[in-house]
Design a protein around this motif. Structure first.
Motif, PDB file in Angstrom:
ATOM      1  N   TYR A 198      40.155  95.122  31.808  1.00  0.00           N
ATOM      2  CA  TYR A 198      40.803  93.449  32.077  1.00  0.00           C
ATOM      3  C   TYR A 198      39.290  93.015  33.211  1.00  0.00           C
ATOM      4  CZ  TYR A 198      45.475  92.029  30.386  1.00  0.00           C
ATOM      5  OH  TYR A 198      46.165  91.855  29.559  1.00  0.00           O
ATOM      6  N   LEU A 199      38.714  91.923  33.509  1.00  0.00           N
ATOM      7  CA  LEU A 199      37.462  91.342  33.752  1.00  0.00           C
ATOM      8  C   LEU A 199      37.905  90.903  34.793  1.00  0.00           C
ATOM      9  CD1 LEU A 199      34.180  92.294  34.791  1.00  0.00           C
ATOM     10  CD2 LEU A 199      33.786  90.452  33.298  1.00  0.00           C
ATOM     11  N   ARG A 200      38.253  90.595  36.347  1.00  0.00           N
ATOM     12  CA  ARG A 200      38.480  89.833  36.925  1.00  0.00           C
ATOM     13  C   ARG A 200      37.057  89.611  38.083  1.00  0.00           C
ATOM     14  NH1 ARG A 200      43.738  88.470  39.797  1.00  0.00           N
ATOM     15  NH2 ARG A 200      43.907  90.139  38.472  1.00  0.00           N
ATOM     16  N   VAL A 201      36.517  88.733  37.447  1.00  0.00           N
ATOM     17  CA  VAL A 201      35.617  87.709  38.199  1.00  0.00           C
ATOM     18  C   VAL A 201      36.508  87.060  39.332  1.00  0.00           C
ATOM     19  CG1 VAL A 201      32.929  86.995  38.117  1.00  0.00           C
ATOM     20  CG2 VAL A 201      33.810  88.137  36.173  1.00  0.00           C
ATOM     21  N   ASN A 202      35.203  87.308  40.685  1.00  0.00           N
ATOM     22  CA  ASN A 202      35.974  85.811  42.039  1.00  0.00           C
ATOM     23  C   ASN A 202      34.679  85.341  42.443  1.00  0.00           C
ATOM     24  OD1 ASN A 202      36.870  86.899  45.585  1.00  0.00           O
ATOM     25  ND2 ASN A 202      37.626  84.744  43.760  1.00  0.00           N
ATOM     26  N   ILE A 203      34.988  84.131  42.158  1.00  0.00           N
ATOM     27  CA  ILE A 203      33.666  83.182  42.453  1.00  0.00           C
ATOM     28  C   ILE A 203      34.057  83.329  43.752  1.00  0.00           C
ATOM     29  CG2 ILE A 203      32.473  81.555  41.913  1.00  0.00           C
ATOM     30  CD1 ILE A 203      32.210  83.710  39.326  1.00  0.00           C
ATOM     31  N   ILE A 204      33.495  83.449  45.065  1.00  0.00           N
ATOM     32  CA  ILE A 204      33.488  83.141  46.448  1.00  0.00           C
ATOM     33  C   ILE A 204      32.822  81.882  46.995  1.00  0.00           C
ATOM     34  CG2 ILE A 204      33.720  83.991  48.403  1.00  0.00           C
ATOM     35  CD1 ILE A 204      34.015  86.900  47.363  1.00  0.00           C
ATOM     36  N   GLU A 205      31.398  81.763  46.649  1.00  0.00           N
ATOM     37  CA  GLU A 205      30.952  81.005  47.286  1.00  0.00           C
ATOM     38  C   GLU A 205      28.918  80.653  47.557  1.00  0.00           C
ATOM     39  OE1 GLU A 205      30.759  81.240  51.256  1.00  0.00           O
ATOM     40  OE2 GLU A 205      31.035  82.742  51.529  1.00  0.00           O
ATOM     41  N   ALA A 206      28.299  79.684  47.105  1.00  0.00           N
ATOM     42  CA  ALA A 206      27.169  79.815  46.947  1.00  0.00           C
ATOM     43  C   ALA A 206      26.603  79.374  48.874  1.00  0.00           C
ATOM     44  CB  ALA A 206      26.428  79.159  45.736  1.00  0.00           C
ATOM     45  N   GLN A 207      25.371  79.713  48.967  1.00  0.00           N
ATOM     46  CA  GLN A 207      23.988  79.611  49.620  1.00  0.00           C
ATOM     47  C   GLN A 207      22.973  78.263  50.542  1.00  0.00           C
ATOM     48  OE1 GLN A 207      24.395  82.246  52.938  1.00  0.00           O
ATOM     49  NE2 GLN A 207      26.505  82.553  53.244  1.00  0.00           N
ATOM     50  N   ASP A 208      22.595  77.803  50.003  1.00  0.00           N
ATOM     51  CA  ASP A 208      21.295  77.123  49.703  1.00  0.00           C
ATOM     52  C   ASP A 208      20.737  76.739  48.654  1.00  0.00           C
ATOM     53  OD1 ASP A 208      20.855  77.891  52.498  1.00  0.00           O
ATOM     54  OD2 ASP A 208      19.850  79.833  52.020  1.00  0.00           O
ATOM     55  N   VAL A 209      22.164  76.226  48.233  1.00  0.00           N
ATOM     56  CA  VAL A 209      21.932  75.268  46.950  1.00  0.00           C
ATOM     57  C   VAL A 209      20.930  74.141  46.835  1.00  0.00           C
ATOM     58  CG1 VAL A 209      23.256  74.409  44.914  1.00  0.00           C
ATOM     59  CG2 VAL A 209      23.956  75.835  46.095  1.00  0.00           C
ATOM     60  N   ALA A 210      19.641  74.445  46.240  1.00  0.00           N
ATOM     61  CA  ALA A 210      18.608  73.470  46.468  1.00  0.00           C
ATOM     62  C   ALA A 210      18.606  72.687  44.828  1.00  0.00           C
ATOM     63  CB  ALA A 210      17.213  73.633  46.554  1.00  0.00           C
ATOM     64  N   ILE A 211      19.072  71.493  45.492  1.00  0.00           N
ATOM     65  CA  ILE A 211      19.285  70.146  43.973  1.00  0.00           C
ATOM     66  C   ILE A 211      17.755  69.622  43.969  1.00  0.00           C
ATOM     67  CG2 ILE A 211      22.160  70.636  44.373  1.00  0.00           C
ATOM     68  CD1 ILE A 211      21.839  67.721  45.053  1.00  0.00           C
ATOM     69  N   PHE A 212      18.098  68.605  43.056  1.00  0.00           N
ATOM     70  CA  PHE A 212      16.818  68.100  42.356  1.00  0.00           C
ATOM     71  C   PHE A 212      16.948  67.056  43.400  1.00  0.00           C
ATOM     72  CE2 PHE A 212      17.433  70.575  38.707  1.00  0.00           C
ATOM     73  CZ  PHE A 212      16.333  71.332  38.341  1.00  0.00           C
ATOM     74  N   ASP A 213      18.215  66.190  43.288  1.00  0.00           N
ATOM     75  CA  ASP A 213      18.376  65.047  44.315  1.00  0.00           C
ATOM     76  C   ASP A 213      18.987  65.393  45.548  1.00  0.00           C
ATOM     77  OD1 ASP A 213      18.815  62.767  44.809  1.00  0.00           O
ATOM     78  OD2 ASP A 213      20.844  61.390  43.617  1.00  0.00           O
ATOM     79  N   ARG A 214      17.785  65.579  46.574  1.00  0.00           N
ATOM     80  CA  ARG A 214      17.874  65.144  47.778  1.00  0.00           C
ATOM     81  C   ARG A 214      19.422  64.469  48.174  1.00  0.00           C
ATOM     82  NH1 ARG A 214      17.092  70.707  49.050  1.00  0.00           N
ATOM     83  NH2 ARG A 214      15.340  71.604  47.905  1.00  0.00           N
ATOM     84  N   THR A 215      18.829  63.117  47.499  1.00  0.00           N
ATOM     85  CA  THR A 215      19.934  62.197  48.879  1.00  0.00           C
ATOM     86  C   THR A 215      21.625  62.262  48.817  1.00  0.00           C
ATOM     87  OG1 THR A 215      20.151  60.836  46.788  1.00  0.00           O
ATOM     88  CG2 THR A 215      18.207  60.616  47.996  1.00  0.00           C
ATOM     89  N   ARG A 216      22.020  63.169  47.676  1.00  0.00           N
ATOM     90  CA  ARG A 216      23.535  64.161  47.875  1.00  0.00           C
ATOM     91  C   ARG A 216      23.843  64.838  47.898  1.00  0.00           C
ATOM     92  NH1 ARG A 216      25.122  66.082  43.077  1.00  0.00           N
ATOM     93  NH2 ARG A 216      23.711  65.702  41.442  1.00  0.00           N
ATOM     94  N   PHE A 217      24.299  65.717  47.862  1.00  0.00           N
ATOM     95  CA  PHE A 217      25.070  67.377  48.128  1.00  0.00           C
ATOM     96  C   PHE A 217      25.728  67.438  46.606  1.00  0.00           C
ATOM     97  CE2 PHE A 217      26.158  65.189  53.042  1.00  0.00           C
ATOM     98  CZ  PHE A 217      25.682  66.676  53.170  1.00  0.00           C
ATOM     99  N   PRO A 218      25.229  68.634  46.158  1.00  0.00           N
ATOM    100  CA  PRO A 218      25.691  68.815  45.157  1.00  0.00           C
ATOM    101  C   PRO A 218      27.005  69.005  45.021  1.00  0.00           C
ATOM    102  CG  PRO A 218      25.201  71.283  46.584  1.00  0.00           C
ATOM    103  CD  PRO A 218      24.986  69.638  47.600  1.00  0.00           C
TER     104      PRO A 218
END
Length: 881
Positions: A389-409
């Protein structure tokens, strides 16, 4: 070859028992193995000491590893008094659990008591493996009377030991030399058991009449089946046949109407074939065997020479007789007066126990015109891959850069392993650091060929997702874990599909040990226990097989059997066009738990070419039926011979497809170990400490079957996908009114037998009843579900929506059906306690009742009540005893 050594890494201990009167302990670990003894350094006043020290023991006899054991003793050392130490616990690891270095993981073993009244708690973390690395030198052992006060620090002292210590923390090596070493170590660690691991019993088993194959397991009135074997080895000095002086030789073996043909060699006067042909004696109508050498030609094959044998003069060979040595025979013309070269042959009469039987060409394939189809008729043994069994725990991301800077991802993570895909829920973060802390689970198979691909995506619009970054992690680099220890997260740099700032994704990863549902043997080798018995299965034959196809205007069946127990699958040879095939083949499995099931299925081979050059219409192997046998219902040492009906459910109802004749014997190698298993949990500790949600179990089972089917279909001959799915009940989770009714009545039957009424008067409602929106799921309902609820009856929606909702209903109903079946199964297990089908459990229960009756008869009830009260009210310091 370098000498083998046992490597032991003493990692740490946790939650030790205080022994120095100050709420602490000064602990060290003493290791003993094969007459050698090592000791770690002393960790002053630490109940959770960390050592990370490496030791290497010499292995005097690698073949004796299963009989040896590593013992680790944890002591509290009092330096103020020379030679004073107190016992904190011990760990004993059997030699059957030793693995090569690539398979080694840190295991945390609970400390065991040395005596009945000793007080012990805590656990010890060890990493144990075997190696033959010549650069590693054995550690310096302690003297027998070495005082505790002079314990040296046992860290590596030589350059070779330091290199070995560095190697222990690195990833797997991939050189050809290391792969060869791993293969050798697997042989030592895995195959030194006294039971053979392959399908057919070797010839040496003939020395033990009690373990002789099918011939001794068949009914007394059924005579053994004799087979004529012809081994064609090679030829020499063959004459020229073509005008150009070349020769394309092949050999044809004839017995009556049956003939077998080897492959041909182009322009070779000294060819080597090494082919074996097998002809059933009870189907031969001839007294002469002819072996002909021919020259392959476009129009007509030219005759080169032949050798004739009188079948009455052929010797009989039965194991444990040594294999018959081939000899040179002079080829003669049809008139017998001209020499045409020489041919090396071996001809003998044997049984299914002969080691040449599995790989031989059988006379059942004589009607085939397509030589490539012969491979689909041979008997083979398959080993399913080890699953994790492969358990993947996705915790968090930091400094996410999106194309539209007028909103949050509005970010989510998509994870993929092979064809398996999972994704987290979208997170509408108020910053550029989205947080999930969500688990995804997959199934991975050894050898790890796939990668874990994590993709960070942004929901830019309702139907538009933008990829922000990706990280690819090879499965070979992921930690394998066999206990419930926490694995700390790691940061990974995302690869950008477009030119943007560098992001980071943090994900915790761990491989969980998957337990096979057939033999309950964990994937992690460190959790393996010695075998408790041997299962022998004799597939004798079948009777009254219903025709599955039409050949030459008549009904026909090309029958073969598949047996599965644990990770080992076996397949018999195919018997063509016979409603009463006789297989007479035997296979063996090692047993690790009696509460397991053997499955035997019967199939019609749809891969054989017809005389017209066409295969069956469907191209799939037809399902004739299957039989399941629970090992716990078998008495040890007894041979069961019985014909089981083959029943298959068709659209018209249940249909009997014939009968399968089997011989089964379950032999116990250790009665004490077998009885001990009845007091142990069915699954490893981690399955109870961190159970898998019910909704994920079906998905993981589906993925596991797909992986096993894909791996077995790559073998030669392939075990086809429809066979694997039928043997594993692949479609059992789908909705079926019949199965649902069956599970419902099973559940009702259990509740009728086990009546349990609980009257919780104190917690009855004190207020007027009202609708509970949480229970009714009115708060989290999907819009489409509301639309479906308020739809008219009959429906007024378009067919595509109806089809989608119907498939969804089938999926939900299938889950409910599975849960109801699981509840009924648990109830039937309780009910089975009173069915007395398991002879060992019956003996234990009868013995317990006898002892309890004697104790209750000779002991007054007041005394028992007083003893029970004293035990419940005992001092807390004694509650750990």
């Amino acid at each position: 070859m370098a000498a083998y050594k046992l490597g032991v890494e003493v990692v740490s201990a946790h939650d030790l028992m205080p022994k120095d009167g100050q709420g602490s302990a000064s602990a060290c670990v003493e290791l003993t193995f094969d007459g050698q003894r090592f000791r770690t350094a002393i960790k002053e006043k630490d109940l959770n000491p960390v050592w990370n020290e490496h030791f290497y023991f010499n292995v005097s006899d690698p073949s004796n590893l299963p009989e040896l054991a590593l013992e680790a003793y944890v002591y509290n050392v009092n330096k103020s008094i020379e030679g004073s130490r107190s016992f904190l616990g011990k760990v004993r690891i059997a030699g059957t659990s030793f693995v090569p270095f690539p398979d080694a993981v840190v295991m945390h073993y609970p400390l065991e008591k040395r005596g009945m009244f000793s007080r012990v708690k805590g656990e010890l973390g060890l990493k144990v493996y075997i190696t033959n690395d010549p650069t590693i030198k054995a550690s310096n052992p302690l003297l027998a009377m070495n005082p505790v006060s002079n314990i040296p620090h046992a860290a590596p002292t030589t350059p070779a030991e330091q290199i070995a210590a560095d190697i222990a923390g690195t990833s797997l090596r991939t050189s050809q030399e290391h792969r060869s070493e791993v293969k050798t170590l697997h042989t030592i660690a895995k195959e030194v058991h006294h039971h053979q691991q392959h399908g057919h019993l070797p010839a040496s088993f003939g020395e033990h009449p009690s373990k002789y194959p099918v011939e001794h397991m068949k009914p007394e009135h059924q005579p053994p089946k004799f087979i004529l074997f012809v081994r064609v080895v090679k030829a020499r000095e063959l004459p020229d046949m073509d005008l150009t002086g070349s020769l394309d030789p092949f050999v044809e073996v004839r017995v009556g109407n049956y003939r077998g043909i080897t492959r041909h060699f182009e322009k070779n006067k000294n060819p080597e074939w090494n082919a074996v042909f097998a002809f059933s004696r009870d189907r031969m109508q001839a007294s002469v065997l002819e072996v002909l050498v021919k020259d392959k030609d476009l129009l007509k094959d030219d005759f080169v020479g032949l050798v004739r044998f009188d079948l009455n003069d052929v010797p009989i060979r039965v194991p444990p007789d040594s294999p018959l040595a081939p000899e040179w025979y002079r080829l003669v013309s049809k008139s017998g007066d001209k020499s045409m070269g020489e041919l090396m042959l071996a001809v003998w009469i044997g049984t299914q126990a002969d080691e040449a039987f599995p790989d031989a060409w059988h006379s059942d394939a004589a009607t085939l015109e397509d030589p490539s189809a012969v491979t689909h008729m041979k008997s083979k043994v398959y080993h399913a891959p080890r699953l994790w069994y492969l358990r993947v725990n996705i915790i968090e991301a930091q400094d996410v850069a999106i194309f539209d800077r007028t909103r949050f991802p509005d970010a989510f993570v998509r994870a993929q392993v092979g064809h398996q895909i999972g994704r987290t829920k979208p997170v509408q973060a108020r910053n550029f650091n989205p947080f999930w802390n969500e688990d995804l689970m997959f199934v991975a198979a050894e050898p790890f060929e796939d990668h874990l691909v994590l993709t960070l995506e942004d929901r830019a619009a309702p139907n538009k997702d933008e990829i922000l970054g990706r990280v690819i992690i090879p499965l070979t680099m992921i930690d394998r874990r066999a206990d419930d220890r926490i694995v700390h997260g790691k940061w990974f740099n995302l690869e950008k599909p477009v030119l943007v700032d560098v992001d980071q994704l943090k994900e915790g990863k761990v491989l969980y040990s998957a337990s096979s549902p057939s033999d309950l043997r964990p994937t992690a080798k460190q959790l393996w226990k010695p075998a408790i018995g041997l299962l022998e299965l004799g597939i004798l034959g079948a009777q009254g097989i219903v025709p599955m196809k039409t050949r030459d205007g008549k009904g026909s069946s090309d029958t073969y059997c598949v047996a599965k127990y644990g990770s080992k699958w076996v397949r018999t040879r195919t018997i063509m066009n016979n409603p009463n095939p006789k297989f007479n083949e035997q296979y063996t499995w090692e047993v690790y738990d009696p509460a397991t099931v053997l499955t035997v299925g019967v199939f019609d081979n749809g891969q054989l070419g017809e005389k017209s050059g066409e295969k069956t219409s469907s191209g799939k192997d037809g399902k004739i039926g299957k039989v399941r046998i629970r090992l716990s219902t078998l008495e040890t040492g007894r041979v069961y011979t019985h014909s089981y009906p083959l029943l298959v459910l068709h659209p018209s109802g249940v249909k009997k497809m014939g009968e399968l004749h089997l011989a089964i014997r379950f032999s116990s190698t250790s009665l004490v170990n077998m009885l001990y298993l009845y007091s142990r949990p069915l699954l490893p500790k981690m399955h109870y400490a961190r159970p898998i949600p019910v909704l994920q179990v079906d998905m993981l089972r589906h993925q596991a079957v797909q992986i096993v089917a894909a791996r077995l279909s790559r073998m030669e001959p392939p075990l086809r996908k429809e066979v694997v799915e039928y043997m594993t009940d692949f479609d059992s989770h789908l909705w079926s009114m019949r199965r649902s009714k069956a599970n419902f009545f099973r559940l009702m039957s259990v509740f009728l037998r086990i009546v349990c009424r609980i009257w919780n008067f104190r917690y009855r409602p004190r207020y007027p009843p009202h609708m509970n929106t949480k229970i009714s799921h009115a708060e989290a309902v999907h819009p489409d579900e509301l639309d479906e609820e308020f739809d008219t009856f009959p429906t007024s929606r378009n067919p595509e929506i109806i089809r989608m909702r119907y498939d969804r209903l089938r999926s939900v109903a299938g889950r409910i059906q599975t849960v109801v079946g699981d509840i009924a199964t648990q109830g039937e297990r309780v009910q089975a306690l009173l069915s007395w089908r398991d002879p060992r459990a019956t003996s234990i229960f009868v013995l317990f009742c006898l002892v309890a009756a004697i104790v209750l008869y000779v002991t007054p009830l007041q005394v028992l009540a007083a003893l029970g009260g004293f035990y419940v009210m005992r001092h807390p310091r004694t509650k750990s005893l």
